[in-house]
Design an enzyme around this catalytic site. Sequence first.
Site, short mmCIF file in Angstrom:
data_model
loop_
_atom_site.label_atom_id
_atom_site.label_comp_id
_atom_site.label_asym_id
_atom_site.label_seq_id
_atom_site.Cartn_x
_atom_site.Cartn_y
_atom_site.Cartn_z
N LYS A 1 0.85 -1.20 0.00
CA LYS A 1 0.00 0.00 0.00
C LYS A 1 0.88 1.25 0.00
O LYS A 1 2.09 1.16 0.22
CB LYS A 1 -0.91 -0.02 1.23
CG LYS A 1 -0.15 0.02 2.56
CD LYS A 1 -1.09 -0.18 3.75
CE LYS A 1 -0.30 -0.24 5.05
NZ LYS A 1 -1.16 -0.57 6.20
N TYR B 1 16.12 30.41 6.79
CA TYR B 1 14.94 31.15 7.27
C TYR B 1 14.95 31.28 8.79
O TYR B 1 15.21 30.30 9.49
CB TYR B 1 13.66 30.42 6.86
CG TYR B 1 13.35 30.52 5.38
CD1 TYR B 1 13.14 31.76 4.77
CD2 TYR B 1 13.25 29.37 4.61
CE1 TYR B 1 12.86 31.83 3.41
CE2 TYR B 1 12.96 29.44 3.25
CZ TYR B 1 12.77 30.68 2.66
OH TYR B 1 12.48 30.76 1.32
C1 PLP Z 1 -0.41 -1.68 6.81
C2 PLP Z 1 -0.98 -2.94 7.28
C3 PLP Z 1 -0.17 -4.06 7.48
C4 PLP Z 1 1.34 -4.00 7.42
O1 PLP Z 1 1.83 -3.44 8.64
P1 PLP Z 1 3.37 -3.29 8.93
O2 PLP Z 1 3.44 -2.80 10.32
O3 PLP Z 1 3.91 -2.29 7.96
O4 PLP Z 1 3.97 -4.63 8.73
C5 PLP Z 1 -0.79 -5.26 7.80
N1 PLP Z 1 -2.14 -5.33 7.93
C6 PLP Z 1 -2.95 -4.27 7.76
C7 PLP Z 1 -4.41 -4.41 7.92
C8 PLP Z 1 -2.39 -3.04 7.44
O5 PLP Z 1 -3.20 -1.98 7.29
#
Ligand code: PLP
Length: 358
Positions: free
Chosen positions: A35, A254
């Site tokens: 994702k 800045y």
């Molecule tokens: C993002 C996510 C993961 C992966 O989590 P990590 O901590 O990056 O391994 C797994 N399950 C769900 C439902 C997620 O949203």
Amino acid sequence: MTRGTKALISASALKNNFQRAKQLAPNSRVWAVIKADAYGHGSVAVANVLHDADGYAVATLGEARTLRAAGIKLPILLLAGVTQAAHLSEAADSQLECVLHCREQLAFLERLDSRETLKVWLKLDTGMHRLGFSPEDLQEAVSHLEQCANVDVVGIMTHMCCADDLSQPQITERQLKVIRGSQHEDKQISIANSASVIKWPQTHADWVRPGIMLYGATPFADISAREIGLAAAMTLVAPVIAIKQLAKGESVGYGMRWTAGRDSVIATLAIGYADGYPRHAPDGTPVWLNGKVVPLSGRVCMDMMMIDVTDLPDVKVGDLAELWGANLPVDEVGRYVDTIGYELVTRVSPRVEREMVE
Ligand SMILES: *Cc1c(COP(=O)(O)O)cnc(C)c1O
């Protein structure tokens, strides 16, 4: 795109980290979580490198469309399902497996109009209280779905809220007890994120869902990626584009936040907050240049930032600094800027070119 500011993505690090997940959970199938554009690493490129995964998990339909449009054929799981009935039909026709976590999504099924059977994972809320059916409502949801044509409930999944906190094992244990108590024998089970893959073997079940560990960052505050056997997948680099000699007492950037306590040499790097480097990074945040750690000096600008290279001999315009990566763990930078590696890598902006390297 031509400044030389790049996120170098290491194919061998990705493969190493994926193998590490397989080693840790040898009896489970793996949804490689890609994702958020594979946590900023480029989802299509990462999917192509991790072709040994059993499937890919994404957060949004848009992310899944990108993968299918690139010709990715493996199973894809939509971790939070869809937000519109029409998207459920698209999911089925695109052979996406879909999480259903609430009654409103169940209602979309009445309008499911697809040629393909929709594969569904029901989400159980075991204590995170973000998404999912309560244990009481899960049974009803399963029964309801078993009446629906075109729907195949393949699994039950849940998400752990404290798997990264080893000082509170009772919370993870309690969540596990809830999912064990509501098991349906013919359904597959998926529980484990990276922290669970690494430290909670009892959560591994049929499918694990590692994300951050694939990218070589740690989910834990006090266990480093190196200790887990992970390698940084992203090395974020930017060239020096100017070098300034400052007299003691002169200031940088800045608001003149940083003032030279001695005669100093300041290098300006071609990266700033529009590239995803956090603006709130304080003076002293580490940057790697020519084999040494040097401190950020002055406020991060939109397109540039400055570092104190007084103690580094022979810095030249064109030298490449590393903001995080192979030599400087993203988790360490995260500690300076009050966040976690996850946020730093996912925020690298589209302006930064991603380049896959061995
Ligand atoms: C993002 C996510 C993961 C992966 O989590 P990590 O901590 O990056 O391994 C797994 N399950 C769900 C439902 C997620 O949203």
